[in-house]
Design an enzyme around this catalytic site. Structure first.
Site, PDB file in Angstrom:
ATOM      1  N   HIS A 426       0.634  -0.866   0.098  1.00 47.58           N
ATOM      2  CA  HIS A 426      -0.046   0.310  -0.261  1.00 47.58           C
ATOM      3  C   HIS A 426       1.098   1.341  -0.267  1.00 47.58           C
ATOM      4  CE1 HIS A 426       0.746   1.345   3.849  1.00 47.58           C
ATOM      5  NE2 HIS A 426       0.477  -0.007   4.739  1.00 47.58           N
ATOM      6  N   CYS A 445       2.642  -5.044   6.861  1.00 46.53           N
ATOM      7  CA  CYS A 445       2.082  -4.493   5.509  1.00 46.53           C
ATOM      8  C   CYS A 445       3.874  -3.900   4.558  1.00 46.53           C
ATOM      9  CB  CYS A 445       1.160  -3.895   5.472  1.00 46.53           C
ATOM     10  SG  CYS A 445      -0.151  -5.666   5.441  1.00 46.53           S
TER      11      CYS A 445
END
Length: 525
Positions: A426, A445
């Site tokens: 992301h 992440c």
């Protein structure tokens, strides 16, 4: 033109022919008198095999495979004939003795007995049956080693990438074909393995020649730049010459542009941002002993043994190397895209695994994980009643989510490849983190420095999604999903040594401290 045969020539010709005829007859008669050596046929049945493992219990894990192997060969020998040990057995033994070239330790449990089989001066006490069984077990032992740690060990090391599996049926059958693991051309490995193996040879040669000297600096050392003069400069120059980062060691104690350029090359190969000054941290890195560098290469060769080489055959895939803090798109074997990334910190490690990217989400919500709600959001709410509003958060069916926008923790776009660890790629509003050399800051992440460019690269196959439309979707302030027409494999790995496509050996810091435990496993008896 006529050819005249004189009586002398005719006499010589007749004499030679007569001698050859006599010699042929003599040889023919001698062949007839040679006794034919009887064909060797040993009986190696289940009873004999069971007795063998009573005497050699440390090899017991290969027992079932060995029993099956001899049953296929009608309970007779595999590694001997009426002349003795067959050539394939000698090849196997030589490969075993040279396992150090593969970054492995040759520690067969019954090494003394094994050596006696191939020592022409030794009177081995082994029976022919036990000799054959010892070699069959050596074959499985060697195959196990070059195949890498077993699956249970690999999982315990938190490595969840698709594993290269050894087909024991094919493996066993290969003995009869005298091939597979002993033939480099047939023993296909992840391509990086062979590159690291070459690097291992090179660094062992450096070690053999004495390695490199420790660079001595005073307590007041801060940095060096072009024009500075110091005894340290000459030491750095000598050190860089050993690893070919500089082409000539002119012994000069003056820091010049050639030295700075060479040092920049070294910094880039070791995970640093190239600088115009030589800092103490760079000196400390230069002083890491060659023996430690060799261990790092060996550890990463082992990791390569776990990788299925078929993964490289994909037309397009994404790879992330955690210690390198970089993401690559590889297309048709060539690098099509590179981006710096931020990965999980030591307490919230990014998982080593793979998935299939299926969706791109523009202007995403961030669904806050329960762990973060407990550790950060609830304490924040207790201190400030407007905490949720200030952070652009809202309650959503008993959970908390952050509204889309430029300050959203996921930024303006995220890339999903469904997995049980809830890991994805992301964007991020914290752009300054990408300027740091060490980028382990996330909750697990992978944050991408170039999310817009990544989206453009992934959507270039869809003409309806040009850069203008991608920009509009990213800044819409309303979540929208795009499903990829063709899923893209994503591989998140962990390599602290890597040979790049230009042939340069790179080292990266072991940010999760995984190398040391692997070294112990690789070197234990």
């Amino acid at each position: 033109m006529k050819i005249w045969y004189t009586p002398i020539i005719a006499t010589v010709f007749f004499a030679v022919f007569s001698c050859n005829s006599k010699a042929d007859k003599k040889e023919e008669n001698s062949i007839k008198t040679v006794e034919k050596v009887p064909e060797l046929k040993l009986t190696i049945d289940s009873i004999r095999i069971a007795k063998f493992y009573e005497n050699y219990p440390k090899l017991d894990k290969f027992k079932n495979d060995v029993i099956s192997l001899y049953q296929k060969n009608k309970s007779t020998q595999l590694w001997q004939d009426n002349k003795g040990i067959v050539e394939f057995a000698n090849t196997l033994f030589n490969q075993y003795k040279n396992m150090d070239q593969e970054g492995l330790k040759a520690n067969y449990p019954y090494n003394e007995q094994l050596n006696s089989v191939f020592d022409n001066n030794a009177n081995t006490k082994l029976s022919k049956e036990d000799t054959d069984l010892l070699l069959s077990n050596l074959y499985y032992y060697y195959g196990e080693k070059v195949g890498g740690f077993d699956e249970k060990t690999v999982v315990s090391l938190e490595w969840l990438l698709p594993r290269k599996k050894l087909n024991y049926q094919v493996f066993s059958d290969s003995i009869f074909k005298k091939s597979t693991i002993l033939d480099d051309k047939k023993r296909k490995m992840f391509s990086q393995y062979y590159k690291l193996r070459d690097a291992l040879k090179e660094y062992r040669e450096i070690e053999k020649n004495g390695g490199w000297k420790t660079i001595e600096t005073g307590e007041d050392y801060k940095s060096l730049k072009v024009g500075d003069s110091s005894a340290v400069v000459a030491q750095i120059r000598e050190r860089l010459f050993v690893t070919k980062d500089i082409q000539e060691d002119n012994k000069s104690a003056i820091c010049d542009t050639t030295l700075i350029k060479a040092m920049k090359n070294y910094e880039l190969r070791h995970g640093y941002t190239a600088k115009n000054t030589i800092l103490l941290e760079h000196i400390n890195d230069l002083n890491i002993p060659v023996s430690d560098r060799i261990k790092t290469i060996i550890v990463n060769m082992e990791r390569c043994r776990w990788i299925d080489p078929e993964l490289e055959k994909g037309q397009k895939y994404i790879e992330v190397n955690i210690p390198e803090f970089r993401l690559y798109i590889v297309e048709d074997g060539k690098i099509a895209f590179i981006s710096p990334v931020v990965v999980g910190r030591a307490m919230t490690k990014t998982v080593i695994f793979s998935g299939m990217m299926s969706n791109i989400v523009f202007s995403p919500y961030w669904n806050v994980p329960p762990s973060i709600i407990k550790s950060e959001i609830k304490p924040g709410m207790a201190k400030d009643k407007n905490y949720l509003q200030k952070k652009n958060l809202e309650w959503n069916n008993g959970a908390v989510r952050q509204l889309p926008g430029k300050n959203n923790s996921l930024g303006l776009v995220k890339f999903l490849f469904p997995n049980s660890s809830n890991i994805y790629l992301h964007d991020t509003p914290s752009k300054s983190l990408f300027e740091r050399e060490s980028r382990a800051f996330s909750h697990g992440c992978v944050r991408v420095a170039k999310p817009r460019e990544l989206a453009i690269e992934l959507l270039k196959v869809d003409p309806q999604w040009n850069p203008e439309r991608i920009d509009k979707a990213m800044h819409a302030g309303k979540e929208s999903w795009y499903t990829l027409k063709k899923k893209v494999p994503v591989y998140i790995g962990y390599f602290t040594a890597w040979v790049d496509r230009q042939g340069n050996l790179n080292f990266y810091k072991d940010i999760y401290g995984r190398d040391e435990s692997m070294i112990k496993l690789l070197t234990e008896e």
